[in-house]
Design an enzyme around this catalytic site. Structure first.
Site, short mmCIF file in Angstrom:
data_model
loop_
_atom_site.label_atom_id
_atom_site.label_comp_id
_atom_site.label_asym_id
_atom_site.label_seq_id
_atom_site.Cartn_x
_atom_site.Cartn_y
_atom_site.Cartn_z
N ASP A 348 0.92 -1.28 -0.12
CA ASP A 348 -0.08 0.01 0.10
C ASP A 348 0.81 1.54 0.15
O ASP A 348 1.98 1.38 0.38
CB ASP A 348 -0.96 -0.17 1.15
CG ASP A 348 -1.64 0.97 1.25
OD1 ASP A 348 -2.43 1.42 0.38
OD2 ASP A 348 -2.04 1.82 2.52
N ASP A 660 -2.44 -0.90 5.83
CA ASP A 660 -2.85 -0.20 7.16
C ASP A 660 -4.00 -0.02 7.22
O ASP A 660 -4.59 0.21 8.68
CB ASP A 660 -1.93 1.00 7.56
CG ASP A 660 -2.06 2.01 6.37
OD1 ASP A 660 -2.86 1.76 5.60
OD2 ASP A 660 -1.64 3.35 6.80
N ASP A 664 -7.32 -2.71 3.10
CA ASP A 664 -6.41 -3.61 3.00
C ASP A 664 -6.62 -5.19 3.61
O ASP A 664 -5.96 -5.84 3.16
CB ASP A 664 -5.04 -3.17 3.60
CG ASP A 664 -4.64 -1.96 2.94
OD1 ASP A 664 -4.69 -1.88 1.53
OD2 ASP A 664 -4.42 -0.97 3.64
#
Length: 859
Positions: A348, A660, A664
């Protein structure tokens, strides 16, 4: 009645579909009926496996079943000591396994916490506070700054409304909401400006919305369902050890059968069985047959490495301790080994590769383009003009620009310091405004002093239609206005421009220069804001934008971005050198994602960039075919992230997914190893992941992968060692049968060897520090067996040498102590213990000899 496509419909159609009321809301009777029909606004969870199911999983193992059968045979033959010893090992392993498996996942519990405990709802024409779980589709909910959005909703009104959606979409900054926006049905989640989603937070403005989905019918509910739908997959090591166990078990049964048949007929003619009959023959030879059964049991025990599961568990647990020293907290033991064979890191962007702190990095004032150094909200920084120090406070134009950025601003800076005493600020309010306040602080401007010298006396708040904000101040009795907003909008309102401390007419050449600077800053994926000012004759009692925001003097531009973490560039370089493929997967815009990926080295020439809508249009096979060139994915939803992981896995990759946010979590669950951020990560991502980074540092992922490779290498070493010992034991017993000798080792001897004499050295092998150049090699092939061809040959040679040596000393023992079988067995047992201990030293490296390593070295 719950509507998943409300964002693509006019408000009147949404109202009709939900049978809602925009003025007085639902009645209490309607709300109770819908609550009964649709259920509470909370997430549901699949039932977890019970204790007996977990226990059965521990016994439902090929090697364990063989050991249980061996124990039952030993018990039936009166060898209760051997039987009890075997069962103790089986039960101990089962207890350890149940303890590991019974650590219940808390991802759903964390998701539940994100739902607002209370909500402001309009019912029967009155605004009341109700528990969030009691909301129903069609409820009219009021939103204000600081509120969590209690359910998915279609906005019916929005006044300067901004919602922080980073945890759900990966968007770096709060999203401006517009109730009247008409959107395409397939538009990505992050671009649904007319909707708000459960678990996100209102950071600015106010609004009202009709609830279109509750509980599991929300976007967070969809994520929860995805998390629960993914079954836990065995790690590469688990699969290989299971395969190895089946090979050993099958070989064990085959050898036992051969030994039993060979023993029965070794000294017996078939004519004797036919003459006596099979039953009479078995009764006559009962003692010998019992001995043969015990020999077969001994072979089963010798073939099965009883200590292997326990040693693997202990080795992984000790590896967890090493990981903690590298800022990686392992939540699931097998993840330690899985890291070692990772081939792809899907990361990410927001908060993982970047700092998740909007930061002004460049500015322009009066023809001077300057850079701003310093990390995020840290007050330390330096201004550079043509790579030379730039004193902004001595430059009147830069001074006015930064003063305007600080005064025309509603963000608050909360001063804080870490354990080391390093001072920094926490932003309270809009991150964009916070970045402008921080850059002024970096230049040495103190807000309290500046506001005392130039107090705010009036304002026109930011408006998403005007795209600007105006504040009115006085200094020594002279009023003036600062205007901040989108550069092109602010510039259109200007008739003059600042240059060398003077105000001059804004001609077309200077206007073009400002627009060119704006385009250039934007091309670097910077978010750009312009600042202007205007002297006033008097402070208006009721300021009006149309009369106040005109004939402005343009001051300058400030460009900001969520910058890359400084250590990430080196971490990506090390990952590339180790043969690891890095892929950025983010919900952010394409230009921003490309700029960050190019800066840190993830996006290289020839790399493929895909957006969420492009992924949506691809079939799984097409996406898998492009996965090898894929380097950046942007504007993606949680479903897209899981498809990306699946595409990588379809190409044989072992995928580590970092993240985070709530968005996700499904991909973290789906990946071979999920890596969550410990500081900025949500509880959902942490509880779903296999590993949590305690410092949110991408470099720690690479360090953890290095440790994982070392751990796997050590596991291979002790598996190699244990199998060489076990095959040697098999050959010893089988060889004794072939040569007509008594059995050199009893079952209890073999148990002691496998668990103690072999177990302790194997554990020591598991603690080797590994080769220094381990990260200069490519990842091992995921399908490579634990025991490769060279190791198998080595096992055979070592086992043969052991068998010859032990059978020789056993024979000498029989000759030296005739009639004392126990003495000869003791000699064979002690010799084998010493032999296997020496073998442990030679197993420390596949490539280097014991002498080059050093007998007493600690590597």
């Amino acid at each position: 009645m719950q509507d998943k496509h409300a964002h693509a419909k006019p408000i009147n159609e949404v109202v009709a579909a939900l049978q809602a009321h925009l003025e007085h809301g639902l009645t209490e009777t309607e709300a109770r009926e819908r609550l009964r029909k649709f259920g509470a606004n909370e997430l549901t969870e699949k039932p977890r496996p019970g204790f007996l199911a977990l226990l059965w999983d521990q016994f439902n193992n090929y090697l364990v079943i063989i050991l249980i059968i061996a124990a039952l045979i030993a018990l039936a033959l009166g060898e209760w000591v051997d039987s009890v010893a075997i069962m103790c090992i089986v039960v101990l392993n089962a207890i350890v396994g149940v303890i590991q498996e019974s650590k219940a996942e808390q991802a759903l519990a964390a998701l539940k916490k994100m739902a607002a405990p209370n909500a402001q709802v309009i019912r029967d024409g009155h605004q009341i506070t109700v528990p969030g779980r009691e909301l129903v589709p069609g409820d009219l909910v009021a939103l204000e700054a600081g509120n969590y959005v209690p359910a998915d909703m279609r906005l019916v009104s929005a006044v300067n409304l901004k919602v922080e959606e980073a945890s759900l979409t990966g968007e770096s900054v709060p999203v401006e909401k517009h109730a009247a926006a008409m959107l395409d049905q397939e538009i990505p989640l992050g671009d649904r400006k007319n909707s708000a989603f459960m678990g996100t937070m209102v950071t600015y403005g106010r609004g009202r919305g009709l609830i279109t989905g509750t509980g599991m019918n929300t976007q967070i509910g969809l994520i929860a369902e995805m998390i629960q739908s993914f079954e836990d997959e065995d790690t590469p090591l688990q699969l290989k050890l299971q395969q190895l166990g089946k090979v050993l078990g099958t070989g064990c049964i085959a050898i036992c059968g051969v030994v039993l048949v060979y023993g029965l007929f070794r000294d017996t003619r078939l004519t004797e069985i036919f003459s006596l009959g099979l039953v009479n023959y078995l009764q006559a030879e009962q003692k010998d047959i019992i001995n043969l059964f015990m020999t077969a049991v001994s072979l089963a025990i010798a073939a099965v490495p009883e200590g292997l599961p326990a040693i693997v568990t202990i080795c992984l647990a000790l590896g967890m301790q090493q990981m903690i020293k590298r800022n990686a907290l392992i939540r699931k033991l097998p993840a330690v080994e899985t890291l070692g064979c990772a081939t792809v890191i899907c990361s990410d962007k927001t908060g993982t590769l970047t700092q998740n702190e909007m930061t002004v990095v460049q500015g322009w004032a009066a023809g001077k383009r300057f850079k701003v150094t310093g990390e995020g909200y840290n007050p330390s920084g330096q201004f550079l003009l043509e790579d030379k120090p730039f004193e902004t406070r001595s430059d009147p134009d830069a001074t006015l620009l930064l003063q305007g950025a600080l005064l025309c601003n509603d963000a608050q800076l909360d001063r804080k310091s870490d354990e080391a005493g390093t001072l920094s600020w926490r932003i309270i309010g809009d991150p964009t405004e916070g970045a402008m306040a921080v850059v002024a602080m970096k230049a040495g401007f103190q807000r309290a002093e500046l506001e005392k010298a130039m107090p705010r006396v009036q304002e026109i708040p930011f408006d998403s239609d005007r795209k600007r904000m105006t504040t009115i101040h006085t200094t020594e009795g002279a009023p003036f206005a600062f205007v901040k907003g989108a550069p092109d909008v602010v510039l259109d309102l200007c008739t003059h421009i600042r240059e060398d401390g003077n105000t001059i007419a804004l001609d077309e050449a200077r206007r073009g220069e400002v627009l060119e600077q704006n385009r250039d800053l934007a091309s670097h994926a910077l978010r750009v804001l312009g600042v202007a000012y205007r002297p006033l004759d008097a402070v208006p009692a009721n300021p009006v934008a149309a009369t106040l925001e005109r004939e402005l003097t343009f001051v300058g531009l400030l460009g900001m971005i969520d910058p890359a973490r400084p250590e990430v560039i080196e971490a990506v370089r090390v990952a590339n050198g180790a043969g690891l493929k890095s892929v950025m997967v983010t919900g952010d815009h394409k230009e921003t994602a490309e700029a960050i990926a190019r800066e840190i080295g993830i996006l290289r020439p020839g790399g493929l960039v895909l957006t969420g809508p492009e992924i949506e249009r691809m079939a799984d096979a097409e996406l898998a075919a492009k996965a090898e060139q894929l380097q950046v994915c942007c504007r993606v939803s949680p479903q897209h992230k899981t498809r990306i992981v699946d595409a990588m896995k379809a190409n044989g990759h072992v995928v580590a997914m970092t993240g985070d946010g709530v968005n996700d979590a499904p991909a973290l669950k789906r990946a071979n190893i999920g890596v969550a951020m410990g500081i900025t990560g949500t509880d959902v991502s942490k509880q779903t992941a296999d590993m949590v980074l305690t410092d949110d540092n991408f470099a720690s992922i690479v360090a953890a992968i290095e440790q994982g490779r070392i751990i796997y290498s050590n596991i291979r070493k002790f598996v190699y060692f244990l199998l060489a010992c076990n095959v040697g034991e098999i050959l010893i017993i089988f060889g004794a049968m072939l040569f007509g000798m008594p059995i050199p080792l009893r079952p209890v001897h073999l148990l002691w060897l496998n668990l103690v004499s072999d177990g302790a050295p194997a554990l020591a092998l598991g603690m080797e520090k590994g080769d220094k150049d381990i990260m200069s090699h490519p990842p091992r092939p995921p399908r490579e067996p634990v025991i490769n061809r060279d190791m198998a040959i080595g096992i055979g040679v070592i086992a043969l040498v052991d068998a010859i040596a032990i059978l020789s000393v056993f024979y000498l023992g029989l000759q030296r102590y005739p009639g004392h079988l126990e003495a000869a067995q003791t000699i064979a047992f002690v010799t084998l213990c010493v032999s296997e201990l020496v073998r442990a030293f030679t197993a420390r490296s596949q490539y280097n000899s014991m002498f080059s390593i050093g007998v007493f070295s600690i590597r």
